[in-house]
Structures are given as structure tokens and as C-alpha cells.
Design a protein around this motif. Sequence first.
Motif, PDB file in Angstrom:
ATOM      1  N   UNK A  80     -33.359 -36.946   2.958  1.00  0.00           N
ATOM      2  CA  UNK A  80     -33.919 -37.239   4.276  1.00  0.00           C
ATOM      3  C   UNK A  80     -33.182 -36.487   5.372  1.00  0.00           C
ATOM      4  N   UNK A  81     -31.868 -36.428   5.264  1.00  0.00           N
ATOM      5  CA  UNK A  81     -31.076 -35.709   6.260  1.00  0.00           C
ATOM      6  C   UNK A  81     -31.498 -34.251   6.334  1.00  0.00           C
ATOM      7  N   UNK A  82     -31.690 -33.637   5.175  1.00  0.00           N
ATOM      8  CA  UNK A  82     -32.114 -32.230   5.137  1.00  0.00           C
ATOM      9  C   UNK A  82     -33.529 -32.071   5.685  1.00  0.00           C
ATOM     10  N   UNK A  83     -34.446 -32.940   5.250  1.00  0.00           N
ATOM     11  CA  UNK A  83     -35.843 -32.817   5.671  1.00  0.00           C
ATOM     12  C   UNK A  83     -35.994 -32.994   7.176  1.00  0.00           C
ATOM     13  N   UNK A  84     -35.224 -33.902   7.752  1.00  0.00           N
ATOM     14  CA  UNK A  84     -35.356 -34.167   9.184  1.00  0.00           C
ATOM     15  C   UNK A  84     -34.669 -33.116  10.045  1.00  0.00           C
ATOM     16  N   UNK A  85     -33.953 -32.204   9.410  1.00  0.00           N
ATOM     17  CA  UNK A  85     -33.306 -31.127  10.163  1.00  0.00           C
ATOM     18  C   UNK A  85     -34.102 -29.829  10.097  1.00  0.00           C
ATOM     19  N   UNK A  86     -35.239 -29.858   9.395  1.00  0.00           N
ATOM     20  CA  UNK A  86     -36.053 -28.658   9.216  1.00  0.00           C
ATOM     21  C   UNK A  86     -37.452 -28.887   9.783  1.00  0.00           C
ATOM     22  N   UNK A  87     -38.089 -27.835  10.232  1.00  0.00           N
ATOM     23  CA  UNK A  87     -39.432 -27.936  10.788  1.00  0.00           C
ATOM     24  C   UNK A  87     -40.477 -28.065   9.682  1.00  0.00           C
ATOM     25  N   UNK A  88     -41.339 -29.078   9.809  1.00  0.00           N
ATOM     26  CA  UNK A  88     -42.525 -29.163   8.972  1.00  0.00           C
ATOM     27  C   UNK A  88     -42.315 -29.502   7.523  1.00  0.00           C
ATOM     28  N   UNK A  89     -41.139 -29.999   7.127  1.00  0.00           N
ATOM     29  CA  UNK A  89     -40.932 -30.350   5.721  1.00  0.00           C
ATOM     30  C   UNK A  89     -41.747 -31.572   5.336  1.00  0.00           C
ATOM     31  N   UNK A  90     -41.735 -32.580   6.199  1.00  0.00           N
ATOM     32  CA  UNK A  90     -42.449 -33.824   5.935  1.00  0.00           C
ATOM     33  C   UNK A  90     -42.965 -34.362   7.270  1.00  0.00           C
ATOM     34  N   UNK A  91     -44.126 -34.975   7.235  1.00  0.00           N
ATOM     35  CA  UNK A  91     -44.720 -35.517   8.459  1.00  0.00           C
ATOM     36  C   UNK A  91     -44.438 -37.012   8.614  1.00  0.00           C
ATOM     37  N   UNK A  92     -44.784 -37.789   7.588  1.00  0.00           N
ATOM     38  CA  UNK A  92     -44.554 -39.238   7.591  1.00  0.00           C
ATOM     39  C   UNK A  92     -43.597 -39.565   6.464  1.00  0.00           C
ATOM     40  N   UNK A  93     -42.680 -40.494   6.705  1.00  0.00           N
ATOM     41  CA  UNK A  93     -41.712 -40.826   5.674  1.00  0.00           C
ATOM     42  C   UNK A  93     -41.403 -42.309   5.659  1.00  0.00           C
ATOM     43  N   UNK A  94     -41.164 -42.804   4.455  1.00  0.00           N
ATOM     44  CA  UNK A  94     -40.700 -44.173   4.265  1.00  0.00           C
ATOM     45  C   UNK A  94     -39.182 -44.191   4.348  1.00  0.00           C
ATOM     46  N   UNK A  95     -38.646 -45.160   5.085  1.00  0.00           N
ATOM     47  CA  UNK A  95     -37.201 -45.284   5.254  1.00  0.00           C
ATOM     48  C   UNK A  95     -36.805 -46.738   5.033  1.00  0.00           C
ATOM     49  N   UNK A  96     -35.756 -46.963   4.267  1.00  0.00           N
ATOM     50  CA  UNK A  96     -35.241 -48.308   4.101  1.00  0.00           C
ATOM     51  C   UNK A  96     -34.888 -48.917   5.449  1.00  0.00           C
ATOM     52  N   UNK A  97     -35.119 -50.215   5.604  1.00  0.00           N
ATOM     53  CA  UNK A  97     -34.964 -50.796   6.935  1.00  0.00           C
ATOM     54  C   UNK A  97     -33.533 -50.745   7.466  1.00  0.00           C
ATOM     55  N   UNK A  98     -32.535 -50.661   6.594  1.00  0.00           N
ATOM     56  CA  UNK A  98     -31.165 -50.546   7.099  1.00  0.00           C
ATOM     57  C   UNK A  98     -30.792 -49.096   7.402  1.00  0.00           C
ATOM     58  N   UNK A 103     -31.000 -42.714  11.284  1.00  0.00           N
ATOM     59  CA  UNK A 103     -31.799 -41.510  11.455  1.00  0.00           C
ATOM     60  C   UNK A 103     -32.395 -41.420  12.858  1.00  0.00           C
ATOM     61  N   UNK A 104     -32.676 -42.558  13.476  1.00  0.00           N
ATOM     62  CA  UNK A 104     -33.157 -42.540  14.853  1.00  0.00           C
ATOM     63  C   UNK A 104     -32.068 -42.021  15.790  1.00  0.00           C
ATOM     64  N   UNK A 105     -30.839 -42.429  15.541  1.00  0.00           N
ATOM     65  CA  UNK A 105     -29.739 -42.006  16.411  1.00  0.00           C
ATOM     66  C   UNK A 105     -29.420 -40.523  16.291  1.00  0.00           C
ATOM     67  N   UNK A 106     -29.812 -39.909  15.200  1.00  0.00           N
ATOM     68  CA  UNK A 106     -29.584 -38.471  15.045  1.00  0.00           C
ATOM     69  C   UNK A 106     -30.688 -37.656  15.705  1.00  0.00           C
ATOM     70  N   UNK A 310     -41.611 -37.890  11.419  1.00  0.00           N
ATOM     71  CA  UNK A 310     -40.564 -36.890  11.617  1.00  0.00           C
ATOM     72  C   UNK A 310     -40.697 -36.281  13.021  1.00  0.00           C
ATOM     73  N   UNK A 311     -39.605 -36.245  13.777  1.00  0.00           N
ATOM     74  CA  UNK A 311     -39.623 -35.632  15.107  1.00  0.00           C
ATOM     75  C   UNK A 311     -40.031 -34.167  15.026  1.00  0.00           C
ATOM     76  N   UNK A 312     -39.776 -33.523  13.876  1.00  0.00           N
ATOM     77  CA  UNK A 312     -40.120 -32.110  13.693  1.00  0.00           C
ATOM     78  C   UNK A 312     -41.292 -31.950  12.721  1.00  0.00           C
ATOM     79  N   UNK A 313     -42.183 -32.930  12.733  1.00  0.00           N
ATOM     80  CA  UNK A 313     -43.358 -32.900  11.853  1.00  0.00           C
ATOM     81  C   UNK A 313     -44.210 -31.673  12.123  1.00  0.00           C
TER      82      UNK A 313
END
Length: 420
Positions: A80-98, A103-106, A310-313
Motif C-alpha cells: 500500500x505504501x508503494x502504491x500510494x506513492x505512485x500515480x495511477x497504480x490503484x484507484x480504490x483500495x480496502x484498508x484495515x480500519x486501524x 495512510x491518511x496522515x501521509x 487513492x489521492x493519486x488515482x
Amino acid sequence: MKRKLFAATCVAALTAALAACGDDGSGSAGGGNPDSLTVWLMDGSAPQEWIDELNAAFEQEHGVEVNVETQQWDGIQDRLTTALSEDGTVDVLEIGNTQTVGFANTGGLADLGEFAEEPWSPNMLESGQVDGTLYALPWYGANRVVIYDRSLWEEAGARVPTTREEWIEALELIDENTEAEPIYLPGQSYYVLGGFIADEGGSFAVQEGDEWRGALASPEGEAGMDFYAQLQAFSSSPTDNDEASPQQSTEVVPNQDIASWIGLGWEAAGAVAAIEEAGEQADFGYFPIPGPTADELGHVFLGGSNLAVNERAGNPEMAREWLRMATSQEWAQRYVDANGDGVVPNRTDVTAEPEPGSFAEAMVASAEVGFLPPLTTGWANVETVPNPIKEMMTAVLNGEDYASAAEEADAEVTTRINRE
């Protein structure tokens, strides 16, 4: 919610027997195509039939193909860390509630404030918000209940309890009148402990301004640990292991005379399967963890997953539309129905009507008093090995003074939780 970090809360395995669709979890297909959408869902989180029907309806309405890529919990934090740092890797993602707050803070997750007025379950909504901003939508929840052997309880003359006191009395009857272990409770089931502390009005840690501090060295923490110790005294489990070491559902319960234990839905199903595979018949009943009084059930950790954009969806507009449909009342109800009432609904306008006497009935009853750990990025640091809360529990169960053990744990919790 990587298992190494969140062993106690990895409840996506609740529906592990249900197949998800997608690739092998490599996430290699990527996004960024205006005519397609890439969605990452965790292995076991959704029935394939639900995914297929949802995506067919979405594609018919929007003319956009949806590619669901199945991810494994093991190693998901890094992926997830890698995907959210790249453009267009993933659009919607499931994230554990904890995981969501980290990831929001990053800056990796898009602001979903437009969805804030939907009738979300209040307990579940909290994990998707950071400083009043909504970054993820609740998808499902799950929590632990007490799983008991009906025949052993009947043999002992024990009744399903409605209070802590009645629970102890039932375990005493089992201890006196059967050869079974009254309850299997590892020494380090710290989310069970967290529920007992929450019953007393306490927490693992509290926020003071911009900082957090450990809060175990408190009357509430001591009272919660005292009750945990009362229960654990009925168990032959070591004091330095948790529910996964060994796995209580498949390695302990099927191979010993265990009258009761505390577990998740996927664990109950696993125990039933293991017992039946051995040629025997499981005779389980289920009840919510009792509270100090009959007025309110005991608090339970409400694990589960959120859905985020993803902010970079590569296709942010359609990502929001897919999220809107997937979490709508219609499709949320279908999701609950497809899971056989094995999940806690994400919305107040979705009904779960589990069968009487089922695990789901006990689980849903407890969901209203669900609790979450401190929702801050640094909480993952607390849960890494060696977990200071687990170490404190073992020390106290082995006879160490609670106040000194809790103060030592608090110091470590405070250091870790404030480290990004």
C-alpha cells in the motif's frame, strides 16, 4: 492490517472461506485508464458473487471496466505504501480500519467529505476520520464473542451468563463438575484485555494535546487486568502466548476438552471444520462477552475494513462513483446478505438478521459497544514485537506488581505511539 502487526485484529479472515475474485495479489495491472478502474480488495473480504454483480451493474451504468485485484494481508502495509506513492497504480483500495489514519496522515488518501452525511455506523465511522476529515468509508466490521461447548456446559449445570460475576460462576461449575478446561485464554490476548479496560472507562493510551501517553497505569487499567487474570486462572494456556501461537481455533480447541474460548467468526468456522475433519461433531453455542452488569454487554474490539480512494488515482471520478455504489444502502445490504450475516453492517439503514443462536447473532449484539485502539499513525509501532502490552500482561499473570509493570509498559507505549 498486516498480520505481523495486527494479529489480533486481522478480521478479513472472518470470511476466508468465501472466494474473492482477481489476480494473484501482485497488483501489476495498474490503473490510469479512463475506461477502466483498478480496485484492490483483500483476500477473503467479499464473496465473488457480490463483486461480480456489483461490477456488472457499475459497468452497465458507467461504461467503465472494473479490475479487482486480490491482495494478501501478509505484506500489505508495504504494498500500500508503494502504491500510494505512485500515480495511477490503484484507484480504490480496502484498508484495515486501524491502518486508515496512518495512510491518511501521509497524504495518500483522497478527501471523501462528500460522503460524510450518509448514515454510517458511528463506531465504524470513527476509524475513517482524521481531524474531522473523512478519508475512508466503513465497509464491514467484526468482533469477538464467547464460543462454548453446549454439551460440556450442560454437563456442568452452567448457564449462559449475562454479567461478569455469572461468567465466573459458570466457569467454576465447569471446573468442579467436568474434566474440561473451563476457558482457553492465552496470556496475551490483549484486545480482549482492551475490552475489559474499556468496560471500566479506560483505554490503552490517551491523547494530550498533540501527544499520546500510555494509560495502563490507572485504576481502570488495573481493574481490567484483574478481571482478565480471573478468567485466565481457569485456563491451562501459558502466560506468554497469544491466540495465534498456537492457533487456538485449529490447533488447541479441536484437540483438547475446551469448554469455552473467545474468538472471531472465522476462528469458530475453522474450529468446526477441524473437529468435523477429525470425524467428530462440533456442538458450539455463542454468547456476547458479558459486561460488569446486565445493563450493557462487555466492550469488544471492532475490527474490520474501510474503502478509500487513492489521492493519486488514475481515474478519481469513477473511483468515487464505484465507492458510492459499493457502499450504498442497496449494495451494503446485499453484501451483508451475501456474507450470511457474518459481518457487522457499515450503515444504520442496513439490517442484519442472523439466525437465533448463531455466532452472528452474538457478534452483532456486541457491535454497539465496540471499541477501537488509539487512532493514530504511531499505534502500529506499539503493536510490533515485542508488544509492551503483551509483555505487561505476562508479567502480571506471573505475579509481578501491576503498578510497576503498567508504568514500564506505559513508558514504552508513550515512546512508540508518538513516533511516526
